[in-house]
Design an enzyme around this catalytic site. Sequence first.
Site, PDB file in Angstrom:
ATOM      1  N   GLU A  96      65.101  76.791  -2.387  1.00 36.18           N
ATOM      2  CA  GLU A  96      66.386  76.599  -1.991  1.00 36.18           C
ATOM      3  C   GLU A  96      67.091  75.466  -2.480  1.00 36.18           C
ATOM      4  O   GLU A  96      66.481  74.563  -3.049  1.00 36.18           O
ATOM      5  CB  GLU A  96      66.442  76.483  -0.426  1.00 36.18           C
ATOM      6  N   LYS A 109      77.817  74.948   2.013  1.00 34.41           N
ATOM      7  CA  LYS A 109      76.367  75.191   2.466  1.00 34.41           C
ATOM      8  C   LYS A 109      76.364  76.645   2.968  1.00 34.41           C
ATOM      9  O   LYS A 109      76.921  77.158   3.987  1.00 34.41           O
ATOM     10  CB  LYS A 109      75.979  74.280   3.781  1.00 34.41           C
ATOM     11  N   VAL A 115      67.950  78.315   3.877  1.00 34.63           N
ATOM     12  CA  VAL A 115      66.798  79.151   3.914  1.00 34.63           C
ATOM     13  C   VAL A 115      67.335  80.624   3.979  1.00 34.63           C
ATOM     14  O   VAL A 115      67.030  81.547   3.210  1.00 34.63           O
ATOM     15  CB  VAL A 115      65.894  78.788   5.103  1.00 34.63           C
ATOM     16  N   ASP A 161      73.288  76.911  19.553  1.00 34.12           N
ATOM     17  CA  ASP A 161      73.080  76.396  18.257  1.00 34.12           C
ATOM     18  C   ASP A 161      71.743  77.214  17.951  1.00 34.12           C
ATOM     19  O   ASP A 161      70.698  76.454  18.089  1.00 34.12           O
ATOM     20  CB  ASP A 161      73.331  75.134  17.990  1.00 34.12           C
ATOM     21  N   SER A 207      69.704  78.381  14.538  1.00 37.03           N
ATOM     22  CA  SER A 207      70.096  78.911  13.036  1.00 37.03           C
ATOM     23  C   SER A 207      69.998  80.150  12.734  1.00 37.03           C
ATOM     24  O   SER A 207      69.104  80.841  13.030  1.00 37.03           O
ATOM     25  CB  SER A 207      68.896  77.988  12.055  1.00 37.03           C
ATOM     26  N   ALA A 208      70.820  80.546  11.615  1.00 37.63           N
ATOM     27  CA  ALA A 208      70.629  81.783  11.145  1.00 37.63           C
ATOM     28  C   ALA A 208      69.491  82.137  10.364  1.00 37.63           C
ATOM     29  O   ALA A 208      69.203  83.348   9.852  1.00 37.63           O
ATOM     30  CB  ALA A 208      72.101  82.188  10.227  1.00 37.63           C
ATOM     31  N   ASP A 209      68.343  81.036   9.988  1.00 43.08           N
ATOM     32  CA  ASP A 209      67.622  81.294   9.357  1.00 43.08           C
ATOM     33  C   ASP A 209      66.497  82.267  10.080  1.00 43.08           C
ATOM     34  O   ASP A 209      65.744  83.000   9.499  1.00 43.08           O
ATOM     35  CB  ASP A 209      66.618  80.117   8.940  1.00 43.08           C
ATOM     36  N   LYS A 269      61.405  71.155  12.333  1.00 44.37           N
ATOM     37  CA  LYS A 269      61.636  69.646  12.718  1.00 44.37           C
ATOM     38  C   LYS A 269      61.661  69.624  14.044  1.00 44.37           C
ATOM     39  O   LYS A 269      62.054  70.328  14.744  1.00 44.37           O
ATOM     40  CB  LYS A 269      62.883  69.103  11.709  1.00 44.37           C
TER      41      LYS A 269
END
Length: 309
Positions: free
Chosen positions: A25, A88, A108, A140, A142-144, A161
Amino acid sequence: MTLPMDILPEVAEALATGQPVVALESTIISHGMPYPQNIETARQVASAVREEGATPATIAVIDGRLKIGLSPADLERLATAGLREVMKLSRANLAQCIAAGGTGSTTVAATMIAAHQAGIEVFATGGIGGVHRGAETSFDISADLQELAKTPVAVVCAGAKAILDIPKTLELLETLGVPVITYGQSGFPAFWSRASGHTSPMTADDPMVIARGWLAQRALGFSTGCLVANPIPEDDEIAPANINPIIEQALADAAARKMTHGAVTPFVLQRVYELTGGASLTANIALVLNNARLAAKLATEIAKQSERN
Ligand code: PSU
Ligand code: MN
């Protein structure tokens, strides 16, 4: 329209001949690390993939073209351009960026999309996005995670993390049907630390076993990805007791500044970097290299086993 996609000749050659390829990435370059460590790390990661016998392909959008493998000039541009010049990119804004002739680094999620378009099955990164702490009010997430549910690419990371809510992230991955396999230990790793205090859904001690599972997903006709969690090497980890108070501080700073959307993760990473006096970056570089090596081994195993089938 046909997708404006450029595959670097060595990557195209490897793909055409069934040789292992590892996608990388670029958000980690533009938004995840400072210059010049970002470009040095990108080069080292590519070398680590090569040393294990695979071909690296760093992914980004440059002037509206989806790049599968970057030229040295493209890499330099992503590493040195300000955050305002480099978008991003995730699933939500990838198409608009391409259509507008823009330039952006891939998270990602976007890297998985691009890798799949190019026919690459394995991808190495540092950490994936996940469910943020407080997601029950901020939403919130992540779209990952969604991408792992719908795009068949195996993602090697160092866990999630501790800035995230790890148990919620694991719960959501299970709901989405994403296999989570930790390499070499039973606990799910927490990026800068080997232990998160949470058990991994699955464990494997050999890339061959992970490759077999991947081929079985394919045989089942699944379009799901797979998450391989690779703990940071012991010598490079930061103990949870040392990193956790710093994470708390960085999250409080993000909240005080009312950071939202895509800005949250880069801001928190930058604060952790400042508050650890740079130690978080040293650990980050070590774990990305470690992931690149495992991803190359996994891609090699998948190539070998695919040939046999
Ligand atoms: N982990 C890192 N550095 C990073 C990221 C994750 O150590 O730069 C990036 C990845 O590209 C990941 C993205 O896909 O952050 C997730 O952002 P968000 O939480 O906004 O979905
Ligand atoms: Mn987010």
